[in-house]
Scaffold this active site. Structure first.
Site, PDB file in Angstrom:
ATOM      1  N   ARG A   1      21.758  36.198 -59.604  1.00  0.00           N
ATOM      2  CA  ARG A   1      21.338  37.193 -58.615  1.00  0.00           C
ATOM      3  C   ARG A   1      22.448  38.214 -58.494  1.00  0.00           C
ATOM      4  NH1 ARG A   1      21.907  35.178 -53.487  1.00  0.00           N
ATOM      5  NH2 ARG A   1      23.393  36.823 -53.034  1.00  0.00           N
TER       6      ARG A   1
ATOM      7  N   SER B   1      28.697  33.940 -49.561  1.00  0.00           N
ATOM      8  CA  SER B   1      28.100  33.865 -48.222  1.00  0.00           C
ATOM      9  C   SER B   1      28.802  34.765 -47.217  1.00  0.00           C
ATOM     10  CB  SER B   1      28.092  32.410 -47.707  1.00  0.00           C
ATOM     11  OG  SER B   1      27.240  31.624 -48.496  1.00  0.00           O
TER      12      SER B   1
ATOM     13  N   GLY C   1      21.343  31.028 -53.697  1.00  0.00           N
ATOM     14  CA  GLY C   1      20.682  30.082 -52.815  1.00  0.00           C
ATOM     15  C   GLY C   1      19.380  29.567 -53.403  1.00  0.00           C
TER      16      GLY C   1
ATOM     17  N   GLU D   1      28.652  42.034 -56.931  1.00  0.00           N
ATOM     18  CA  GLU D   1      28.949  40.765 -57.592  1.00  0.00           C
ATOM     19  C   GLU D   1      27.698  40.201 -58.237  1.00  0.00           C
ATOM     20  OE1 GLU D   1      29.844  37.406 -55.002  1.00  0.00           O
ATOM     21  OE2 GLU D   1      29.048  38.546 -53.307  1.00  0.00           O
TER      22      GLU D   1
ATOM     23  N   ASP E   1      24.081  41.467 -56.610  1.00  0.00           N
ATOM     24  CA  ASP E   1      24.112  42.218 -55.347  1.00  0.00           C
ATOM     25  C   ASP E   1      24.608  43.636 -55.590  1.00  0.00           C
ATOM     26  OD1 ASP E   1      23.247  39.932 -54.088  1.00  0.00           O
ATOM     27  OD2 ASP E   1      25.255  39.295 -53.482  1.00  0.00           O
TER      28      ASP E   1
ATOM     29  N   GLU F   1      31.145  26.746 -48.299  1.00  0.00           N
ATOM     30  CA  GLU F   1      29.695  26.891 -48.398  1.00  0.00           C
ATOM     31  C   GLU F   1      28.984  25.542 -48.518  1.00  0.00           C
ATOM     32  OE1 GLU F   1      28.405  30.491 -50.784  1.00  0.00           O
ATOM     33  OE2 GLU F   1      30.461  30.270 -51.503  1.00  0.00           O
TER      34      GLU F   1
ATOM     35  N   TYR G   1      21.861  33.437 -42.634  1.00  0.00           N
ATOM     36  CA  TYR G   1      21.360  32.084 -42.425  1.00  0.00           C
ATOM     37  C   TYR G   1      20.714  31.824 -41.067  1.00  0.00           C
ATOM     38  CZ  TYR G   1      23.994  31.479 -46.682  1.00  0.00           C
ATOM     39  OH  TYR G   1      24.464  31.616 -47.958  1.00  0.00           O
TER      40      TYR G   1
ATOM     41  N   ASN H   1      25.939  36.470 -58.674  1.00  0.00           N
ATOM     42  CA  ASN H   1      25.921  35.096 -58.187  1.00  0.00           C
ATOM     43  C   ASN H   1      25.275  34.205 -59.249  1.00  0.00           C
ATOM     44  OD1 ASN H   1      26.584  35.424 -55.067  1.00  0.00           O
ATOM     45  ND2 ASN H   1      25.214  37.088 -55.670  1.00  0.00           N
TER      46      ASN H   1
END
Length: 329
Positions: free
Chosen positions: A252, A147, A273, A267, A254, A17, A213, A269
């Site tokens: 964050r 990612s 980002g 998960e 998910d 990443e 992305y 994070n």
């Protein structure tokens, strides 16, 4: 609060990443400088502890803003070095970061804490036989990392071997996981409280690297078009996942919301980002928090935690549940 503080924005790294991390780091750097704060970019190009310490010392920083994604960034290793050096840093502590990065350990905690997580089994190079877990579609992905790199959705047995080998290119441990059909949601946590959920609608089959992305590949709806009851459920689920891992200040989470509106945590994070169009900043913007303000508040919280550490409190404290999970693997 940040006047006279030299902030090092740690970015890059050697994980898969790296390019995403460089984008996050540059955006954070610009945001800090837009507020007339002293900030420098520090590209981490190695993982040796002495190299990292010498590099950080050469920049003479008072605070580290972590924009590192993936291994040696989100997994607690960089956090441990910074704690050894007495440098305050943004985000979650060593144990919480390591737990969140490990999808096996974190899911044990989610399930024991009463949350839903997809059924899964762990594969390693000496045990790739998954005949006890062969309901298709099947998700194959690295046990760590982000990612969606190395992730595949497998519809038939003939494609299984290739998917497993692909995942092993990015991690020594690989997960086989049930595919849950539903809506992709993410909930940002800021100041240890949930922001509005975002619905992610990729034009591809799932939210893979390209969908994340490449412009125009995904639609993001903020707030997610759900009832107040479901929004509350998503927020409660995300905050509980954040707290169960002992995460600090922001993260964050998910989530897949299945067809019966049952949330499954995928998960957490700990370093999501950090560009102005990334998901946590999108949710903060919907709350009226501009990207530079978000970056400054995160930096101030980290400095405050570091100052408390001087008088004996930990920079970031994991919950006892998180520590216990680390001990049992």
């Amino acid at each position: 609060m940040l006047e006279g503080i030299r902030i090092g924005v740690l970015m890059g790294g050697l994980s898969s990443e790296r390019e995403v991390s460089l984008k996050s780091g540059k955006a954070v750097l610009e945001a800090l400088k837009s507020r007339n704060l002293e900030a420098v970019a520090i590209d981490i190009k190695g993982q040796d502890k002495n190299y990292v310490k010498d590099l950080l010392l050469s920049y003479d920083i008072n605070l580290a803003f972590l924009a590192l994604h993936g291994a040696f960034g989100e997994d607690g290793k960089m956090q441990a070095i910074l704690e050894e050096m007495g440098i305050p840093y943004t985000g979650s502590g060593v144990s919480s970061s390591e737990l969140a990065m490990d999808k096996i350990a974190s899911r044990k905690i989610f399930i024991s804490g009463g949350l839903n997580a997809p059924k899964h089994c762990l594969l390693d190079r000496n045990h790739k036989n998954i005949r006890d877990f062969v309901t298709f579609p099947l998700v194959i992905k690295p046990a760590s990392g982000g990612s969606s790199i190395g992730l595949s959705i497998v519809d038939k047995p003939q494609a299984l071997k290739e998917a497993i080998e692909t995942a092993f290119k990015y991690d020594r441990r690989v997960i086989a996981e049930e595919y849950i059909e539903g809506r992709e949601m993410t909930v940002g946590i800021f100041e240890d409280a949930p922001l509005e959920a975002i619905e992610i609608r990729p034009k591809r089959r799932f939210f893979d690297y390209k969908a994340k992305y490449e412009p125009g590949e995904t639609e993001y709806i903020v707030p997610a078009p759900v009832s107040l009851e479901i929004m509350r459920l998503l927020k409660e689920t995300a905050l509980k996942a954040h707290n169960l891992l002992g995460c600090s200040f922001f993260s964050r989470v998910d989530i897949i919301l299945d067809k019966t509106n049952k949330p499954f945590v995928l998960e957490v994070n700990t370093i999501p980002g950090f560009t102005a169009t990334s998901l946590l900043p999108k949710a903060a913007s919907a709350r009226g928090i501009a990207f530079p303000e978000l970056v400054v508040k995160i930096s101030e919280a980290a400095l405050s935690a570091g100052q408390r550490a001087v008088v004996g409190l930990p920079i970031a404290q994991a919950t006892s549940r998180a520590r216990s999970a680390m001990l049992v693997g």
